[in-house]
Every structure is written in C-alpha cells, then in structure tokens.
Enzyme design. Structure first.
Site, PDB file in Angstrom:
ATOM      1  N   TYR A  47       1.607   7.409   0.752  1.00 12.65           N
ATOM      2  CA  TYR A  47       2.373   8.157  -0.254  1.00 12.65           C
ATOM      3  C   TYR A  47       2.658   9.533   0.304  1.00 12.65           C
ATOM      4  O   TYR A  47       1.842  10.079   1.051  1.00 12.65           O
ATOM      5  CB  TYR A  47       1.612   8.267  -1.585  1.00 12.65           C
ATOM      6  CG  TYR A  47       0.334   9.059  -1.521  1.00 12.65           C
ATOM      7  CD1 TYR A  47       0.334  10.439  -1.690  1.00 12.65           C
ATOM      8  CD2 TYR A  47      -0.880   8.437  -1.300  1.00 12.65           C
ATOM      9  CE1 TYR A  47      -0.836  11.173  -1.627  1.00 12.65           C
ATOM     10  CE2 TYR A  47      -2.067   9.155  -1.235  1.00 12.65           C
ATOM     11  CZ  TYR A  47      -2.036  10.528  -1.400  1.00 12.65           C
ATOM     12  OH  TYR A  47      -3.195  11.254  -1.329  1.00 12.65           O
ATOM     13  N   HIS A  98      -5.330  14.122  -5.849  1.00 10.34           N
ATOM     14  CA  HIS A  98      -4.141  14.212  -4.995  1.00 10.34           C
ATOM     15  C   HIS A  98      -3.480  15.569  -5.106  1.00 10.34           C
ATOM     16  O   HIS A  98      -2.551  15.878  -4.389  1.00 10.34           O
ATOM     17  CB  HIS A  98      -3.125  13.128  -5.374  1.00 10.34           C
ATOM     18  CG  HIS A  98      -3.687  11.754  -5.228  1.00 10.34           C
ATOM     19  ND1 HIS A  98      -3.986  10.978  -6.310  1.00 10.34           N
ATOM     20  CD2 HIS A  98      -4.042  11.048  -4.142  1.00 10.34           C
ATOM     21  CE1 HIS A  98      -4.503   9.834  -5.889  1.00 10.34           C
ATOM     22  NE2 HIS A  98      -4.538   9.857  -4.580  1.00 10.34           N
ATOM     23  N   GLU A 119     -18.973  11.339   4.443  1.00 10.93           N
ATOM     24  CA  GLU A 119     -18.148  10.556   5.369  1.00 10.93           C
ATOM     25  C   GLU A 119     -17.425  11.349   6.459  1.00 10.93           C
ATOM     26  O   GLU A 119     -16.294  11.001   6.825  1.00 10.93           O
ATOM     27  CB  GLU A 119     -17.135   9.703   4.576  1.00 10.93           C
ATOM     28  CG  GLU A 119     -17.815   8.823   3.544  1.00 10.93           C
ATOM     29  CD  GLU A 119     -16.842   8.067   2.646  1.00 10.93           C
ATOM     30  OE1 GLU A 119     -15.664   7.925   3.006  1.00 10.93           O
ATOM     31  OE2 GLU A 119     -17.283   7.602   1.577  1.00 10.93           O
ATOM     32  N   ASN A 173       0.824  -1.205   0.000  1.00 12.79           N
ATOM     33  CA  ASN A 173       0.000   0.000   0.000  1.00 12.79           C
ATOM     34  C   ASN A 173       0.864   1.264   0.000  1.00 12.79           C
ATOM     35  O   ASN A 173       0.404   2.343   0.297  1.00 12.79           O
ATOM     36  CB  ASN A 173      -0.946  -0.020   1.207  1.00 12.79           C
ATOM     37  CG  ASN A 173      -1.972   1.098   1.122  1.00 12.79           C
ATOM     38  OD1 ASN A 173      -2.279   1.584   0.042  1.00 12.79           O
ATOM     39  ND2 ASN A 173      -2.469   1.542   2.260  1.00 12.79           N
TER      40      ASN A 173
END
Ligand SMILES: *[C@@H]1O[C@H](CO)[C@@H](O)[C@H](O)[C@H]1NC(C)=O
Length: 766
Positions: free
Chosen positions: A525, A705, A497, A126
């Site tokens: 990341y 991102h 959320e 991941n």
C-alpha cells in the site's frame, strides 16, 4: 495477427524509485515538482519497456503516487470535507486521504490533524486500496484530468496507449458511506456519477484515445441484485453518449459466470476474462460475445511469478481463435502486473536452476508477445522449446518432490489439531500462571525499524560486520525495546523484532523449500512494498528460527514475553505460492514447520506465543460456497496444527489486520487471545458481532499506518464506546498492528496514552 495486451505495469520503479522519492517528499527533502518528475520518468520507462517488448496494447493511467482507486476519488471530487478545509495542495490532499496528516501551524499554513481514509485489501491480493468514502453531500465533478495528461504524455513519447479506469459499478461498490451518511448505499449514486465518467471518457477520446480499459473486477464477487443491474444502466449510458472511445470491459481474479446475466448484453467493444484463475469459464463467457465484440484472453498470470506454460496457454488461445477468428482475439496478462516484481534480470543471487522457473513483470511482457506470435504462426519455435524444457525441469526437480515432507503431512490426525483442554480450563490455568491485571496491555510485535537497524542489517548481509557483532547489536536493540515497554508500563512484552526484515521473509529464509529475491518488491500500500519469498518446493524447518532472540528477551524481564511467529496461512498468502500443488498442502507443510518452532519456544521457557495470521481473511475465496468453506477449514486446521502441541497454561495469541473479519472464522482457530485491527471500524454492529467471541480479544485502538498520536482522552472514549457492548473481563488493550513503520517518539507518546487509558478503566472496575 493476434494482438498482445498488458492490463497494467508495476509503478514502483525497478529499484523502488517511487518509494524513496515519495518518502523524501513527505519528509520535506524534495519538492512536489521533483516528485512529479520521478513519476514521469517511471511512466516513460514503463512505456518504453512495453513498446520494445513488442506489446501491442499498452496501458496508461495505471501509474499512481499512492493508489489508483484514490486517484479516481481525487479526480471525481470524492473528497470528504474534513480534507478540504486545510487548503492543502491537490497532491497533499491526496496523500492526506491516503495516510492521514498531522502538522503544526506555520506562518503560512494552518495546523492539520486528519486521519486517513479506510484502506482495505484489493480483492484477495496483498495490495490495499483506499476506500472511496461517499456522503450525501458528495458532488461528482472532475477536479483535473490525470488520465488525459498521462495519455498525452505517452503519445508525446510515441506510444499510443489504452488508458485504464476502474469502472463505475466497481468504484461505487468498493466504496462505503462516510460517518455522516451511514444510510447511504454507494451504488445508489450511479446516475450521479455517470456524467463525470462520460466527461473524462470524452476527454480521452478527444485527446486521441481510441480505446479505454475499464476495470470491473467486482464481477468476480457475489453481487446483490441492485449492483448487478447497475452494469446495464452504466454501459447503456456510455453507449448512448457522444464521442466516447471504445471500451474493453475487464474482469480478473476469478470466474464471472455467476454474474454473466449482468454483463451478457453490455454494449462494449471487448471483454477481458481471467483464464488463469477462471479457466473453467471459457465456453460460457466466450459465448456471450456478439459478432462485433473482441475477447481478451487473460492467460499470463498477473498475480504470480511462475513462467507461463506456453503449451497450455496456446491451446486456450487457439480455442478462442477457432470460436471467434483471429481478429477478435487478444492475448493478455490475466490482471494488471502490479502484483508481480518488476524485473527478474535484477536478481543476481538466485540459484540458476530456480531462477529459470520464474518470470517477473518484464519477462511477462515477452510472454504475451510470444504467445500472440505463436498463434499467429510466426516463428517462435526456439522460445517454445526452451519454455517446455524449463517447465519439465521444475516438475522433475528433487525440490518439488520431498518424500519426507509429504509423509508427515499425510500423518496429520485430529490429536495434532486440537489443544488438550478447552478454553475455560486453559484460561483458569493461565490466570494462575501470568496473574495479569484487567485490561492487559500489549503490542502486536514489531517496534520501530530505525535506520540504525537497517544499516546494521545491511552491513551484516554484506559481510562488513561479523555474526557476533550483529548479534550484539540485535541484543542491544532487544534490550532497548524491553526497557522501553517496562517504562511505558505494558503488561505483556515483545522483543520488538529488530532482527526481522519482514514477517514472512524472515522465516522463509530459514525454511527449506523457499527462495527469496533481492529486488522482487511488490506494492502493498502507498509507499509500503513487500518482497514476498517464493515457495519453490516442499517446505520443512531445518532448525529453530526465533528461539534465540525470544529467550534472550525473556531473560531480561520478569514480565511475560511473547514469542512471535508468523502463521502458516500468512506465510503462504504473503509468499508467491507454488502453482503445481494445492494451497492446502502448502499450508499444512508450513504448519508442521511452525509446530516444531512453537514447541521449541515453549520448551525454552517462552510460554506466551503469538502466531500471527493477518492474512487469513484475504485468503478467503471471493465467493461464498464450497471453496470458501473448504478454505476456512484448512486454514483453521493449519493454525491449530501449528499451535496445539503445547501445555494448557501456554497462552497462544493470534493477530489479524486489514480485515473485515467474521468472528466465526477466528473462533475456529481457538487461540487464547486474538488481537485485531479495529481502530477505523465505526459500525456499532460490527463491534456487537465481536461481543460473542468466546475467548479473549484485543480490539485495536489506534491506527499504526498514520503518524498521528491519539490522546489519552481519545483512547478512553474509544474504550468506553466498545465496553458498551463488549465484556470488560475479556478485553485486551493494544494498537491495531505492529509498530515497525512508526518512529520512536510517536510510539512512546501513543503507547503511554494507551496504557494510561487502560488504567482509567482498571480503576473503575475496582
Ligand atoms: C490439560 O487439560 C486436560 C483437560 O483438562 C488434561 O486432561 C491434561 O492432563 C492437562 N494437561 C496438563 C499437562 O496438565
């Protein structure tokens, strides 16, 4: 005396110091010098920790401010022209390549607007690396000497280290050609890049490095012939060069046997193999060593948090000693410890029984040392006895032996793993029920997680506000998100959320069989870290997990509201899995828990339900073959078990990101609508591949991102490009991924432009 080694240590700091300071630097709150000092402090702490644990071979240059592959691109001048024209500092160029940069002009600086380089999964982990991006005009040369500087830094602290570099074949093979050079095959640049590697290796030797760890993890992939043959060329060139340190060639994350021919006569001083994930390869790989070469035995798992089973590991190391002699054996972590949390000691809330089963990066240091001592006949009998007792307590715990869960998994049959009707019939019913326009617009699920949300969540966790107050706060956030989406004009809404800390952890905390940490962060990341929950036992769902928020959100609007769940494979992949039960069984246990949740949502009137599987691609075994087809089968089965208990007109969505997906793999899930990360895909063939996807699909239109805002015209151009090969009546309009890392302002601007662009195409179709 057998030596102990570590291939890399987490670089984020025990309390996420790197993230906090990097983000402060980006926000202009600290200077570059202050940030550099933080990096220096983290490195010093890590070296000291390893030295004090008694590790013999300690890595350097495993630190990075963003990504170690990007470090190498910067070091080797693999910097596409679009990043150099703004006259940014080297550090800012580095960050611009990693995350994009959009900045207005000031009196002293130019305006900057540049997208990030592509970021992809580091093998099946991941972690994500920034893809080296080559063009015909790439000119390899050293732009600095980070590996040397960090080696000297450690040396000044009294620590002799083994610097780490990604090796030339892997570095090239993991890269891609830039847009202007699509015919360029990166591996063809080997001869050109080798002198630059030699130069940095010589500098390391001159600085006093006797040995360098050179990572060639691509050796666990299926490699084309020209890549396989590149190894001999590269390592022969190193052997022929003057003044290089000794090289340890490291491979990890699997079995290298299919590529053994490519490395069996490489002139390196040592080989490292992963015997956690490639235990079967032992005899064959140990047999390629010449009498001068050393074997580094990767036996302490760099990818998981379970305590090492010393008795098994010692057996493997002893086998190596019998074959090669103690002088030629090193005990090591299987891979870098980058993928594990920093220190178990910082976990104050874990149940004592369970905590005893774990070992984080810091604990793994003593594991390699203890194993090395045990095989060198040093006195460690107490440590061995304690270890054996811990392993036994886990295997006999009621948590790992839930008879009800096991029986339910055994009862799964085909009626539970397919929808009652085929897609065309479902679509017909769903068209009537939802009456959506062409090019329906939606988002992936999360909206900005503001400071306010984090503060309130923290207060609730600490008991400073009551459950009622927290619920009221969450409801007000949900309402804000719903109103926002109505204003922007989206068609299928989400609740945003705000109640979720993380898409897996949130569910993990509500499932039986899971444990979670307070400080167990792992870099995903750049400055994004995750805190994977840990599957400690058999998994089941005691009660509904998400129904309350979704029902509330639906009550606020007449537009369809998506219920949002994380799929079984993603829950598995983004958790630390058990290592005592197969992944398939863990995934099916999760799918049954989620099936109950999907059915509860439907019964409560939330009938568009998105079950995200962003991690399905990364779980794909790295090599083609039986293991891969088995995986695809149980992964798809798990998704279908979770989502097939619903009516025909209930619309199941799914979402994937960070993936070079094969459309055939997602077909098997039979979701009504899938959305995928797509904005950085330039290859027209890849778009073409998706045109045959039978159900509906949203190809992500902008990179979430990056803070930059695509204009309406940019969206229109992109959609037009896709529509050249993609049928308009199957096309959904959405961003790449969830928006939780973005700010509200840029989210509003981007989504408004996206919705406006969808309207342009709706008009055209009239
Ligand atoms: C769903 O479709 C199938 C196949 O056409 C049909 O047999 C079934 O009765 C439908 N279910 C409902 C609830 O309408």
């Amino acid at each position: 005396m057998v030596q102990s080694a570590v291939l890399g240590f987490p670089r984020i700091g025990a309390f996420r110091e790197l993230k906090k300071n990097t983000e402060a630097y980006w926000a202009g709150k600290i200077t570059a010098d202050q940030l550099l000092q933080v990096g220096k402090d983290i490195r010093a702490t890590n070296w000291k920790l390893q030295k004090e644990a008694g590790v013999d071979i300690i890595p350097s240059n495993d630190f990075s401010f963003y990504d170690h592959v990007l470090d190498l691109s910067l070091l080797f001048n693999v910097i596409p022209d679009r990043y150099t024209k703004f006259e940014l500092s080297q550090l800012d160029t580095f960050f611009a390549m990693g995350r994009g940069l959009q900045r207005k002009a000031t009196e002293t600086t130019k305006a900057v607007d540049v997208t990030a380089l592509e970021m992809v999964k580091w093998f099946d982990s991941n972690y994500h690396y920034v893809r080296p991006t080559f063009s015909h005009s790439t000119e390899f040369k050293l732009t600095g000497q980070k590996p040397v500087d960090e080696f000297l830094e450690a040396k000044a602290l009294g620590v002799q280290t083994r610097p780490v570099l990604v090796g030339p074949v892997s570095y090239l093979y993991l890269g891609k050609p830039d847009k202007d050079s699509l015919d360029l095959e990166p591996i063809s640049l080997l001869e050109k890049i080798l002198p630059t590697y030699i130069e940095i290796l010589q500098k390391l030797a001159a600085a006093g490095a006797t040995e360098v760890q050179i990572d060639e993890p691509t050796l666990v992939l299926d490699l084309p012939e020209n890549v396989k043959s590149a190894f001999q060329v590269a390592y022969d060139a190193f052997a022929a060069a003057e003044g290089l340190p000794k090289l340890t060639l490291t491979t990890y994350f699997g079995d290298v046997r299919p590529n053994l021919d490519a490395i069996k006569s490489l002139p390196v001083s040592a080989f490292h193999f992963d015997f956690v994930r490639g235990a079967e390869q032992f005899e064959e790989v140990a047999s390629i060593l010449t009498p001068e070469q050393t074997l580094s035995v990767g036996i302490v798992d760099g990818r998981n948090i379970w305590k090492n089973d010393f008795s098994t590991s010692i057996e493997v190391v002893k086998k190596a000693i019998t074959k090669l002699g103690a002088d030629r054996v090193v005990v090591s972590t299987s891979s870098s410890l980058l993928h594990t949390p920093v220190d178990l000691e910082n976990e104050k809330k874990l149940d004592a029984e369970i905590k005893e089963w774990f070992s984080f990066a810091t604990q793994k240091l003593s594991e390699v040392v203890t194993i090395a001592k045990a095989v060198s006949d040093e006195e460690v009998s107490e440590a061995l006895a304690a270890n054996a007792a811990s392993i036994k307590s886990r295997s006999e715990s009621p948590l790992t032996n839930d008879a009800d869960v096991k029986a339910r998994v055994a009862s799964i049959d085909s009626s539970m793993s397919s929808r009652a009707a085929a897609f065309p019939e479902r679509l017909a019913e769903q068209k009537v029920k939802y009456n959506l326009p062409l090019f329906p617009t939606t988002t992936i699920g999360s909206f900005p997680q503001t400071k306010d949300i984090r503060i309130n969540r923290n207060k609730f966790t600490k008991g400073e506000i009551s459950a009622e107050q927290y619920e009221e706060f969450i409801n007000s956030e949900i309402e804000r998100v719903v109103r926002f989406q109505e204003e922007v004009g989206l068609d299928v809404l989400v609740h945003g959320e705000p109640e979720r800390n993380d898409m897996v952890q949130y569910f993990g905390e509500q499932l039986k069989g899971y444990a979670f940490t307070t400080n167990g962060w792992v870099q995903s990341y750049g400055s994004r870290y995750v805190r994977p929950p840990i599957i400690v036992g058999d998994v089941s769902r005691p009660k509904a997990m998400s129904v309350k928020e979704s029902v509330y959100a639906q009550s606020l609007t007449s537009k369809p509201m998506k219920g949002m769940l994380t799929g079984p494979v993603t829950c598995l992949r983004w958790s630390f899995p058990r290592n005592d039960v197969s992944q398939k069984v863990q995934s099916l246990q999760l799918s049954l828990a989620l099936r109950d949740e999907v059915n509860d949502l439907e019964a409560a009137g939330v009938t568009v339900i998105q079950v995200d599987e962003p991690a399905i691609r990364e779980g794909l075994p790295l090599r083609a073959g039986q293991e891969r087809s088995d995986y695809l089968e149980w992964a798809a089965e798990s998704f279908r078990v979770a989502t097939s208990g619903v009516k025909n007109d209930t619309q199941i969505h799914s979402h994937f990101c960070y993936s070079d997906l094969d459309p055939n793999h997602i077909k098997a899930l039979d979701a009504d609508v899938v959305s995928i990360e797509f904005s950085k895909k330039d290859d027209p063939n890849y778009i073409q591949e998706f045109s045959n996807y039978p159900n509906h699909i949203g190809l992500g239109l902008f990179d979430i991102h990056s803070p930059r805002i695509p204009s309406k015209e940019e969206f229109v151009a992109r959609i037009a490009e896709i529509l050249k090969v993609y049928p308009a009546d199957k096309f959904w309009v959405n961003p790449d991924c969830g928006l939780k890392t973005r700010g509200w302002e840029e989210t509003r601007a981007s989504l408004t432009n996206m919705v406006e662009a969808a309207k342009v195409f709706r008009e055209q179709q009239k």
